[in-house]
Design an enzyme around this catalytic site. Structure first.
Site, mmCIF file in Angstrom:
data_model
loop_
_atom_site.group_PDB
_atom_site.id
_atom_site.type_symbol
_atom_site.label_atom_id
_atom_site.label_comp_id
_atom_site.label_asym_id
_atom_site.label_seq_id
_atom_site.Cartn_x
_atom_site.Cartn_y
_atom_site.Cartn_z
ATOM 1 N N GLY A 13 0.776 -1.153 -0.164
ATOM 2 C CA GLY A 13 0.079 0.024 -0.055
ATOM 3 C C GLY A 13 0.764 0.954 -0.048
ATOM 4 O O GLY A 13 0.606 2.478 0.745
ATOM 5 N N SER A 15 1.740 3.363 -2.289
ATOM 6 C CA SER A 15 1.485 4.048 -3.501
ATOM 7 C C SER A 15 0.548 5.264 -2.884
ATOM 8 O O SER A 15 0.730 6.383 -3.720
ATOM 9 C CB SER A 15 0.479 3.380 -4.628
ATOM 10 O OG SER A 15 -0.725 2.921 -4.034
ATOM 11 N N ASP A 64 -3.024 -8.135 -4.656
ATOM 12 C CA ASP A 64 -4.118 -8.092 -3.575
ATOM 13 C C ASP A 64 -3.550 -8.748 -2.345
ATOM 14 O O ASP A 64 -3.310 -10.171 -2.331
ATOM 15 C CB ASP A 64 -5.585 -8.788 -3.800
ATOM 16 C CG ASP A 64 -6.397 -8.797 -3.034
ATOM 17 O OD1 ASP A 64 -6.340 -8.124 -1.830
ATOM 18 O OD2 ASP A 64 -7.554 -9.121 -3.212
ATOM 19 N N VAL A 65 -3.279 -8.008 -1.435
ATOM 20 C CA VAL A 65 -2.573 -8.744 -0.151
ATOM 21 C C VAL A 65 -3.398 -9.736 0.441
ATOM 22 O O VAL A 65 -2.896 -10.619 1.181
ATOM 23 C CB VAL A 65 -2.156 -7.599 0.911
ATOM 24 C CG1 VAL A 65 -1.038 -6.645 0.409
ATOM 25 C CG2 VAL A 65 -3.220 -7.063 1.484
ATOM 26 N N TYR A 156 -12.486 -3.664 11.661
ATOM 27 C CA TYR A 156 -11.339 -2.817 11.731
ATOM 28 C C TYR A 156 -10.399 -3.013 12.929
ATOM 29 O O TYR A 156 -9.230 -3.287 12.973
ATOM 30 C CB TYR A 156 -11.617 -1.559 11.275
ATOM 31 C CG TYR A 156 -10.148 -0.588 11.146
ATOM 32 C CD1 TYR A 156 -9.483 -0.604 9.872
ATOM 33 C CD2 TYR A 156 -9.952 0.328 12.065
ATOM 34 C CE1 TYR A 156 -8.568 0.124 9.710
ATOM 35 C CE2 TYR A 156 -8.795 1.069 11.876
ATOM 36 C CZ TYR A 156 -8.078 0.840 10.413
ATOM 37 O OH TYR A 156 -6.843 1.654 10.248
ATOM 38 N N ALA A 158 -10.850 -5.295 15.415
ATOM 39 C CA ALA A 158 -10.428 -6.604 15.603
ATOM 40 C C ALA A 158 -9.089 -6.938 14.668
ATOM 41 O O ALA A 158 -8.174 -7.707 15.096
ATOM 42 C CB ALA A 158 -11.446 -7.609 15.018
ATOM 43 N N LYS A 160 -6.776 -4.856 13.679
ATOM 44 C CA LYS A 160 -5.544 -4.185 13.905
ATOM 45 C C LYS A 160 -5.011 -4.726 15.347
ATOM 46 O O LYS A 160 -3.948 -4.785 15.700
ATOM 47 C CB LYS A 160 -5.979 -2.799 14.143
ATOM 48 C CG LYS A 160 -6.404 -2.028 12.662
ATOM 49 C CD LYS A 160 -4.939 -2.130 11.907
ATOM 50 C CE LYS A 160 -5.312 -1.511 10.506
ATOM 51 N NZ LYS A 160 -3.780 -1.691 9.509
ATOM 52 N N ILE A 189 -4.553 10.328 11.604
ATOM 53 C CA ILE A 189 -3.524 10.877 10.507
ATOM 54 C C ILE A 189 -4.328 11.300 9.226
ATOM 55 O O ILE A 189 -5.143 10.593 8.753
ATOM 56 C CB ILE A 189 -2.535 9.623 9.880
ATOM 57 C CG1 ILE A 189 -2.013 8.856 11.308
ATOM 58 C CG2 ILE A 189 -1.630 10.127 9.148
ATOM 59 C CD1 ILE A 189 -1.226 9.948 12.158
#
Ligand code: NAP
Length: 248
Positions: A13, A15, A64-65, A156, A158, A160, A189
């Site tokens: 990611g 880019s 795609d990761v 999200y 969970a 992280k 951020i």
């Protein structure tokens, strides 16, 4: 010459947003930088140009990761072309928000597969070349939400929080091979991910941050570069907060 001269770094990611700032920081410090992206080719091309303008080598790979075979193939591609990989930054991530009662299975799966399984697949794939090289550094980009939780961000948070557990387990597993694994937990951020939030909400968030402002991607990049560098040679399994004091 920077502290990453002759080193090869992969930033997923890389880019846009935080990943782009991390990639630029490595390039400034002399690294060859490979960025990955999911679909926005224009952003990837623009970032590769910015990286090569700094004087080093750079390349973008689209995959795609969430696809573990694609992750292995990407590491093979990096090894074939650059012959080594010194740094992996698992930064690619998605945030799909929604309240528990209405949250769809497919959104849960996409969030966990991208943010957590992606990091797992790539760490597994780089472990072999890093072991052969007798060293490496991995930095996972988690989130303050993985530490605090947040209403409307169950999947999200969970993913992280899981990434923090994954970081510590792999740090223990790979330490004897001189491979360090750390995480950063950014707070709020400014990037595309947070651009859609209303000015009122941003003002409210800023008021709850001891440093009284939203952070920027370069401030996260500095922390990631530190953890990946030899300056952090005795640091592994650490979770470094970059949140302006929002959560201590
Ligand atoms: P962003 O601006 O939305 O950029 C996301 C990047 O990830 C893009 O390069 C995107 O590629 C790539 N990506 C998304 N899904 C992917 C997939 N399945 N496979 C490969 N690449 C994928 O995000 P950001 O705000 O910079 O966030 C970067 C990381 O920091 C994320 O892990 C995020 O959770 C974390 N974080 C962000 C904040 C914040 O306030 N912004 C706070 C804490 C943590 P394309 O452009 O091609 O789609």
């Amino acid at each position: 010459m920077g502290d990453f001269s002759n080193k090869v770094a992969l930033v997923t990611g890389g880019s846009r947003g935080i990943g782009r700032a991390i990639a630029l920081e490595f390039a400034r410090r002399g690294a060859t930088v490979i960025i990955s992206y999911a679909g926005n080719e224009a952003a990837a091309i623009d970032t590769v140009k910015a990286l090569t303008d700094l004087g080093g080598k750079a390349k973008a790979i689209r995959f795609d990761v969430a696809d573990s075979e694609a992750c292995s193939a990407a590491i093979d591609e990096v090894m074939k072309e650059f012959t080594r990989i010194d740094v992996l930054v698992n930064n690619a991530g998605v945030a799909i928000d929604g309240l528990l009662m209405r949250f769809k299975d497919e959104d849960w799966d996409k969030t966990l597969d991208t943010n957590l399984k992606g990091a797992f697949s790539l760490m597994r794939a780089v472990s072999r070349p890093m072991m052969k090289q007798k060293g490496g550094a991995i930095v996972n980009v988690s989130s303050i939400v993985g530490e605090m939780g947040n209403a409307g961000q169950a999947a999200y948070s969970a993913s992280k929080a899981g990434l923090i557990g994954l970081t510590k387990s792999i740090a223990r597993e790979l330490a004897s091979r001189n491979i360090r694994v750390n995480a950063v937990t950014p707070g709020f951020i400014t990037t595309d991910m947070t651009a859609s939030l209303s000015p009122e909400l941003k003002e409210k968030m800023s008021a709850s941050i001891p440093l009284s402002r939203i952070g920027n991607a370069e401030e996260v990049a500095a922390a990631v570069a530190f953890l990946a560098s030899d300056a952090a040679s005795y640091i592994t399994g650490e979770v470094l907060k970059v949140n302006g004091g929002m959560y201590m």
